[in-house]
Design an enzyme around this catalytic site. Structure first.
Site, PDB file in Angstrom:
ATOM      1  N   ASN A   9       0.794  -1.188   0.059  1.00 31.68           N
ATOM      2  CA  ASN A   9      -0.099  -0.014   0.238  1.00 31.68           C
ATOM      3  C   ASN A   9       0.871   1.250  -0.011  1.00 31.68           C
ATOM      4  OD1 ASN A   9      -1.759   2.332   0.733  1.00 31.68           O
ATOM      5  ND2 ASN A   9      -2.376   1.236   2.916  1.00 31.68           N
ATOM      6  N   TRP A  10       1.003   1.767  -1.196  1.00 29.32           N
ATOM      7  CA  TRP A  10       1.705   3.134  -1.459  1.00 29.32           C
ATOM      8  C   TRP A  10       1.199   4.459  -0.648  1.00 29.32           C
ATOM      9  CZ3 TRP A  10       4.082   3.270  -6.913  1.00 29.32           C
ATOM     10  CH2 TRP A  10       5.049   2.208  -6.944  1.00 29.32           C
ATOM     11  N   LYS A  11      -0.003   4.224  -0.241  1.00 30.74           N
ATOM     12  CA  LYS A  11      -0.555   5.381   0.641  1.00 30.74           C
ATOM     13  C   LYS A  11      -0.592   6.536  -0.426  1.00 30.74           C
ATOM     14  CE  LYS A  11      -0.027   2.965   5.036  1.00 30.74           C
ATOM     15  NZ  LYS A  11       0.353   3.043   6.428  1.00 30.74           N
ATOM     16  N   HIS A  93      -9.292   0.896   5.461  1.00 31.86           N
ATOM     17  CA  HIS A  93      -8.036   1.040   6.385  1.00 31.86           C
ATOM     18  C   HIS A  93      -8.010   2.060   7.495  1.00 31.86           C
ATOM     19  CE1 HIS A  93      -4.039   2.489   6.830  1.00 31.86           C
ATOM     20  NE2 HIS A  93      -3.321   1.325   6.199  1.00 31.86           N
ATOM     21  N   GLU A  95      -6.630   4.348   8.350  1.00 27.70           N
ATOM     22  CA  GLU A  95      -6.192   5.803   8.013  1.00 27.70           C
ATOM     23  C   GLU A  95      -7.453   6.486   7.346  1.00 27.70           C
ATOM     24  OE1 GLU A  95      -2.544   5.317   6.133  1.00 27.70           O
ATOM     25  OE2 GLU A  95      -1.480   4.715   7.881  1.00 27.70           O
ATOM     26  N   GLU A 163      -4.787  -5.263  11.077  1.00 27.60           N
ATOM     27  CA  GLU A 163      -3.720  -4.292  11.021  1.00 27.60           C
ATOM     28  C   GLU A 163      -4.004  -3.387  12.462  1.00 27.60           C
ATOM     29  OE1 GLU A 163      -1.752  -2.858   7.089  1.00 27.60           O
ATOM     30  OE2 GLU A 163      -3.805  -1.710   7.329  1.00 27.60           O
ATOM     31  N   GLY A 169       3.110   1.873  10.723  1.00 28.97           N
ATOM     32  CA  GLY A 169       4.080   3.126  10.577  1.00 28.97           C
ATOM     33  C   GLY A 169       4.964   3.441  11.919  1.00 28.97           C
ATOM     34  N   SER A 209       3.987  -2.367  10.099  1.00 30.65           N
ATOM     35  CA  SER A 209       5.419  -2.466  10.372  1.00 30.65           C
ATOM     36  C   SER A 209       6.300  -3.666  10.124  1.00 30.65           C
ATOM     37  CB  SER A 209       5.838  -1.894  11.825  1.00 30.65           C
ATOM     38  OG  SER A 209       5.287  -0.775  12.091  1.00 30.65           O
TER      39      SER A 209
END
Ligand code: PGA
Length: 249
Positions: A9-11, A93, A95, A163, A169, A209
């Site tokens: 996932n490159w976000k 997600h 986020e 997650e 992160g 992570s």
């Protein structure tokens, strides 16, 4: 047997220059024995799809709208992602849940839209640090599973990603026992709701992570069928280490 999956996932990272990472990735893994997926920003999906054409790497989106089309400025439908070359889309997600206030109902609607468009929905669930410390992890995950998975889920159109929010992160990772406990719990819940056939065929990813140096031990945990990787998916060299660990698991 579930085919294992390494998903990146490159976000909100990457412009056209980042496409060279895909060239490196496809060259490093000409015939992968696991599924490989990269979810770049939507602006790169079309070009990324062209860059990986004919390789074992697939391209996905990071979010979609619940509707097929309409007056939703700035949003993208699952059909649009598919049309651009995506085969999967991440929904729910943490986020998105945090930055955009997305709730389980929204996520279920998005996942349903993705499945109806012929995409695989990668639904994310996970607890906060506060919830874990209060020993509420399984309750929270159980609620997210019931609320965010649509009834039409199958082993082909659904992937579940566990997650823990506090591991994303941060460089912090749950113990292998903690990962195993949640993955076994998710598997049991899926089997109970969808029956053993479907329940056993859905792939369960761990995310938070994951790095080349901790991937192998995580992939050794029961019911971990792969990973959803953020930071370490941006560089082909790092992601490649994770793919190789999964191939050897
Ligand atoms: P991370 O992100 O690998 O950078 O922790 C994981 C994710 O958000 O999917």
């Amino acid at each position: 047997m579930r085919r294992r999956l390494a998903a990146g996932n490159w976000k909100m990272n990457g412009t056209g220059a980042a496409l060279s990472e895909l060239d490196t990735l496809t060259a490093t893994h000409p015939s992968p024995t696991v599924d490989i997926l990269i979810c770049p920003p939507a602006t790169l999906i079309h070009r990324a799809g062209q860059a990986v054409q004919g390789s074992g790497v697939a391209i996905g989106g990071q979010d979609c709208h619940a509707e097929v089309s309409g007056a939703h400025t700035g949003d993208l439908s699952a059909e649009m992602l598919k049309d651009a070359g995506a085969t999967s889309v991440i929904v729910g997600h943490s986020e998105r849940r945090e930055d955009h206030g997305e709730k389980d109902d929204d996520i279920r609607a998005k996942a349903r839209a993705a499945m109806n468009a012929g995409l695989t929905a990668i639904i994310c669930v996970g607890e906060s640090l506060e919830q874990r410390e209060a020993a509420n992890t399984l309750d929270i995950i159980g609620g997210q599973l019931s609320g965010s998975i649509p009834d039409l889920a199958t082993g082909e159109n659904l992937v579940l990603a566990y997650e823990p929010i506090w591991a994303i992160g941060t460089g912090k990772v749950p113990t292998l026992e903690e990962i195993g406990e949640v993955h076994d719990f998710i598997r049991a819940r899926l089997e109970r709701r969808f029956g053993e056939g479907v329940g056993r065929s859905v792939r369960l990813l761990y995310g938070g992570s994951v790095k080349p140096d901790n991937a192998a031990e995580i992939f050794g945990v029961s019911n971990v069928d792969g990973a959803l990787v953020g930071g370490a998916s941006l560089k082909a060299r790092d992601f490649s280490g994770i793919i190789s660990a999964l191939e050897q698991a």
